[in-house]
Design a protein around this motif. Structure first.
Motif, PDB file in Angstrom:
ATOM      1  N   ILE A  33       0.837  -1.200   0.000  1.00 29.17           N
ATOM      2  CA  ILE A  33       0.000   0.000   0.000  1.00 29.17           C
ATOM      3  C   ILE A  33       0.874   1.253   0.000  1.00 29.17           C
ATOM      4  CG2 ILE A  33      -1.723   1.302   1.298  1.00 29.17           C
ATOM      5  CD1 ILE A  33      -2.790  -1.227  -0.085  1.00 29.17           C
ATOM      6  N   ALA A  34       1.947   1.239   0.779  1.00 26.93           N
ATOM      7  CA  ALA A  34       2.863   2.390   0.779  1.00 26.93           C
ATOM      8  C   ALA A  34       3.460   2.608  -0.600  1.00 26.93           C
ATOM      9  CB  ALA A  34       3.966   2.163   1.812  1.00 26.93           C
ATOM     10  N   ALA A  35       3.757   1.523  -1.291  1.00 30.27           N
ATOM     11  CA  ALA A  35       4.298   1.640  -2.650  1.00 30.27           C
ATOM     12  C   ALA A  35       3.262   2.240  -3.605  1.00 30.27           C
ATOM     13  CB  ALA A  35       4.747   0.270  -3.143  1.00 30.27           C
ATOM     14  N   PHE A  36       2.007   1.875  -3.439  1.00 27.56           N
ATOM     15  CA  PHE A  36       0.949   2.506  -4.245  1.00 27.56           C
ATOM     16  C   PHE A  36       0.953   4.019  -4.020  1.00 27.56           C
ATOM     17  CE2 PHE A  36      -1.159  -1.666  -4.813  1.00 27.56           C
ATOM     18  CZ  PHE A  36      -1.595  -1.537  -6.127  1.00 27.56           C
ATOM     19  N   GLY A  37       1.164   4.423  -2.759  1.00 30.83           N
ATOM     20  CA  GLY A  37       1.187   5.843  -2.445  1.00 30.83           C
ATOM     21  C   GLY A  37       2.301   6.587  -3.152  1.00 30.83           C
ATOM     22  N   GLU A  38       3.397   5.892  -3.452  1.00 29.05           N
ATOM     23  CA  GLU A  38       4.529   6.504  -4.144  1.00 29.05           C
ATOM     24  C   GLU A  38       4.441   6.361  -5.664  1.00 29.05           C
ATOM     25  OE1 GLU A  38       7.028   8.173  -2.712  1.00 29.05           O
ATOM     26  OE2 GLU A  38       6.131   7.915  -0.712  1.00 29.05           O
TER      27      GLU A  38
END
Length: 596
Positions: A33-38
């Motif tokens: 999910i954090a990677a989606f944010g980036e």
């Protein structure tokens, strides 16, 4: 800042051409999910209301786009919730890649929170390919193999990524022992042809036949031109398995419609009257609706050799791509003209459409559900996509909806799970944002998860170029298909505590969720309401109050089915009189003279 495994996962998904991932967040996939944010919404994270719906949406996307659908879920309960949708993909042979989180490696085996043995859980549903990424260097080849297996085997695959691995710094595999590199993503076209001897054998059987029937399934999709040529060369009639409903249009006079329990009478007559059967890309399970064993000589075409002869004994097994195989078979055929057989087939088809029209006009309280689909069929745009759910409404979809133009349609064919139509429709909209989509849903399936996924549809409406997203609810207050199965198969009357549904105004709920909700209790309004829905500049829900006692009569009623239904009514079925009246009036329409 160094790229994490989560970052590299999304980068590799982009290389595979993935534009959206259907899912629901949880701390077991925090690194993803954090990677989606980036990742600046590339690929887009499409948040459904439930992980099961995420899997269904991925299946719908795959069915209507032809490309793998992708879904993601957290560890433990999130992964478990995916299973029903993934089994739907497995049984209908649909490419889906599931990415699931797992508890951190340091906690595995320690009865930790959400610590589920996911490899054991997924080993059947993802038997085409299942892997766990335990070090960053594994990521490229495991993800690539998941996509390649999904596409090649037309099946769901799964990748398990522990939470701490997702957050670890990504290190690519080295050119070293015990490390596995991977090639860039690619989508090779499959065009397999059978051996020449088998093609010759198949042609010999078809040339010898006098009354040829073709059964076309979803494996024949994309081979419509070749299929028409074969049908014309042999003067065959063509029946369609439910998953292959859209492989040929219903305005062809020799197309008999669906086959099986939800099928048509002309399809039943086609199979009972033929002496030769050509099966193209179908695994339709109801062999009792095929010719009697020994009645017909059979040829089967399927890309999967393990499916050959599974439903009917065949003399020629053609393992290959349907379009290429039919094209190779065509010049071997000897057109001899079978006008009497073709005329019989076309006459049966024309009479049947008249029968269906009359059946849809039989009086009901308040609305005959057949008429809902008949009025839709007369108005639906030629490029529409239709997603059908499981229940008695599926019968009316199977028989009354006339496919034409470039229409696409599908349903949960083999798993026959409830609750798939609205998520399918959402997946279809992401596959084809420029086309109108219709979901046909029973009230049981709507209460199961359809209502929640209306929120998802409304939330992503601005992503779709064509705003038409139409949900039609067959509101009869009854888990109707099971009620009829109790009567016809078990000889048991309707058991109201298990069958009756809570009453709710689906139109009112839809209005609160951003839809235009319309309630229909007068059958004369159906046409204008469908017109309104297809002219709307936003999502529409049609809440049709249907009569639960209109019987989904199969094309052939066996003596046992009739006996069981009679016993059920005599045992005190609460709707016995209405069932009897509707059944007699509906069946009587088949006995009336036809305009032909």
């Amino acid at each position: 800042m160094a790229a994490t495994v989560g970052d590299q996962l999304l980068a590799r998904l982009r290389e595979w051409g993935v534009e959206q991932v259907f899912g629901y967040p949880g701390d077991g996939i925090n690194g993803i999910i954090a990677a989606f944010g980036e990742a600046e919404d590339r690929p887009r994270f499409i948040q459904t209301r439930h992980e099961e719906a995420a899997a269904f949406a991925a299946v719908g996307y795959a069915k209507f786009s032809g490309r793998p659908g992708v879904c993601v879920a957290t560890s433990g309960p999130g992964a478990i919730h995916l299973l029903n949708g993934l089994y739907d993909a497995k049984l209908d042979h649909v490419p889906v890649v599931a990415i699931v989180g797992q508890t951190a490696r340091s906690a595995m085996g320690g009865s930790y929170q959400q610590g589920v043995d996911l490899r054991s859980l997924f080993k059947d549903v993802a038997s085409a390919y299942l892997a766990e990424v335990n070090v960053p260097e594994q990521l490229p080849f495991t993800l690539d193999l998941a996509f390649r297996a999904a596409e090649t085997r037309q099946a769901p695959t799964a990748l398990i990524i522990p939470a701490d691995v997702q957050e670890a710094e990504y290190t690519p595999p080295a050119h070293a022992i015990k490390q596995v590199p991977s090639s860039p993503p690619s989508h090779p076209a499959v065009r397999t042809l059978p051996a020449e001897a088998e093609l010759d054998r198949a042609a010999e059987i078809l040339n010898a036949g006098e009354r040829i029937a073709i059964l076309a399934g979803q494996g024949a999709r994309g081979a419509d031109a070749a299929l028409r040529q074969i049908a014309d060369a042999t003067d065959a009639g063509v029946a369609k398995a439910l998953l292959g409903k859209d492989v040929l249009p219903d305005d062809l006079p020799y197309v008999t419609g669906s086959i099986g329990l939800l099928g048509t009478r002309p399809s039943y007559e086609l199979m009972r009257g033929c002496d030769t059967l050509l099966i193209v890309g179908s695994n339709m399970p109801y062999s009792q609706f095929m010719p009697e064993f020994g009645q017909a000589r059979a040829v089967q075409i399927d890309l999967d050799g393990s499916m050959i002869g599974l439903r009917y004994p065949v003399e020629a097994a053609l393992v290959g791509d349907a379009e290429a195989t039919l094209a190779a078979l065509l010049p071997r055929l000897e057109p001899r003209g079978r006008p009497d057989w073709r005329e019989t087939v076309e006459g049966n088809v024309a009479s049947w459409w008249e029968t269906l029209e009359r059946q849809s006009l039989v009086e009901a309280k308040p609305v005959n559900p057949m008429r809902v689909v008949r009025e839709l069929s007369e108005r639906i745009p030629d490029d529409a996509i239709v997603a059908a759910d499981s229940g008695s409404s599926t019968t009316w979809y199977a028989r009354q909806l006339r496919v034409r133009g470039t229409m696409r349609c599908s349903l949960s064919g083999t798993l026959a799970t409830m609750g798939c139509a609205v998520p399918y429709a959402i997946g279809a909209k992401f596959a084809h944002p420029d086309r109108p989509v219709v979901a046909l849903v029973g009230d049981g399936a709507m209460q199961m998860n359809g209502l929640a996924e209306l929120l998802t549809a409304a939330h992503y409406l601005d992503r779709w170029e064509d705003p038409r997203f139409v949900v039609c609810v067959f509101n009869n207050g009854d888990l109707n298909m099971v009620t009829w199965e109790l009567r016809a198969m078990g000889g048991a009357p309707k058991f109201e505590p298990s069958q009756n549904l809570p009453s709710v105004s689906y139109a009112d709920v839809a209005n609160h969720l951003g839809f235009q909700g319309i309630t229909v209790t007068d059958p004369e309004r159906l046409g204008e309401v469908w017109d309104l829905a297809f002219a709307a500049q936003g999502p529409v829900l049609i809440d049709v109050h249907c009569d639960p006692d209109v019987p989904p009569i199969p094309p052939h009623v066996s003596r046992d089915q009739l006996k069981s239904t009679t016993e059920a009514l005599l045992k005190g079925d609460p709707d016995a009189w209405d069932v009897l009246v509707r059944g007699v009036k509906t069946k009587a329409q088949e006995l009336l003279p036809h305009r032909r």
